[in-house]
Design a protein around this motif. Structure first.
Motif, short mmCIF file in Angstrom:
data_model
loop_
_atom_site.label_atom_id
_atom_site.label_comp_id
_atom_site.label_asym_id
_atom_site.label_seq_id
_atom_site.Cartn_x
_atom_site.Cartn_y
_atom_site.Cartn_z
N THR A 1 4.60 0.85 5.18
CA THR A 1 4.32 -0.12 5.90
C THR A 1 2.89 -0.41 5.91
OG1 THR A 1 3.88 1.70 7.67
CG2 THR A 1 5.84 0.74 7.81
N GLY A 2 2.30 -0.50 4.68
CA GLY A 2 1.00 -0.87 4.38
C GLY A 2 0.88 -2.32 4.17
N THR B 1 -2.46 3.66 -3.68
CA THR B 1 -2.39 2.51 -4.57
C THR B 1 -1.89 1.21 -4.04
OG1 THR B 1 -0.07 3.09 -4.95
CG2 THR B 1 -1.76 4.19 -6.25
N ALA B 2 -2.53 0.18 -4.65
CA ALA B 2 -2.11 -1.18 -4.15
C ALA B 2 -2.16 -2.13 -5.38
CB ALA B 2 -3.05 -1.63 -3.01
N PRO B 3 -1.93 -3.33 -5.32
CA PRO B 3 -1.91 -4.04 -6.49
C PRO B 3 -3.23 -4.37 -6.80
CG PRO B 3 -0.21 -5.15 -5.03
CD PRO B 3 -0.84 -3.84 -4.33
N LEU C 1 0.73 -1.36 -0.07
CA LEU C 1 0.19 -0.14 0.07
C LEU C 1 0.92 1.22 -0.16
CD1 LEU C 1 -2.93 0.43 0.18
CD2 LEU C 1 -2.56 0.99 2.61
N ARG C 2 0.51 2.16 -0.97
CA ARG C 2 1.40 3.61 -1.17
C ARG C 2 0.45 4.58 -1.21
NH1 ARG C 2 6.52 3.05 0.41
NH2 ARG C 2 7.63 1.29 -0.52
N TRP C 3 1.00 5.42 -0.56
CA TRP C 3 0.41 6.83 -0.57
C TRP C 3 0.28 7.41 -2.11
CZ3 TRP C 3 -1.41 10.55 3.00
CH2 TRP C 3 -1.57 12.10 2.65
#
Length: 133
Positions: free
Chosen positions: A132-133, A106-108, A80-82
């Motif tokens: 750290t998501g 954003t995530a896969p 997980l990214r900002w």
């Protein structure tokens, strides 16, 4: 006249309690302790539905803690990214607090949205920037 005084005293008490809770959360974050940030989550798996819960932010990572049965089956995806932050649209403001901020991640699996209040935005941003998501 007495009702007005009682209402103002009640509003002052609620404001004081709110500021106190926000201050305690900020102090705990500064010490490196785990904090629980109240939020609403819109997961790609539950498209179109905002789930009520908390983000538990600790040095070890970010974890979703659901407050409803519908959100209990959902977890934060890995990677997980900002991606950005914005104010809620008029349509979204009917479901979430209009004064909140929508954090786009954003995530896969797709785009994940998290609605948090502005005073908690930096805690969420710092945790997601650490990856750290």
């Amino acid at each position: 006249m007495i009702e007005l005084v009682v209402c103002l005293a009640g509003a002052a008490l609620v404001g004081w309690l709110f500021r106190r809770a926000v201050g305690r959360r900020a102090d705990a974050a500064a010490r490196g302790d785990a904090i629980k940030v109240p939020c609403l989550l819109r997961h790609p798996a539950r498209q179109g539905r905002w789930l009520r819960g908390r983000l538990v932010i600790s040095p070890a990572g970010v974890v979703w803690e659901a407050r409803t049965r519908a959100g209990a089956a959902v977890s934060l995806p890995g990677g997980l990214r900002w991606a950005g932050v914005r104010s809620p649209s008029l349509r979204e403001a009917m479901k979430v607090n209009g004064g909140s901020r929508i954090v786009e991640c954003t995530a896969p699996e797709g785009t994940l949205l998290v609605s948090v209040m502005p005073h908690d935005l930096e805690h969420v941003r710092a945790a997601l920037d650490r990856g750290t998501g």
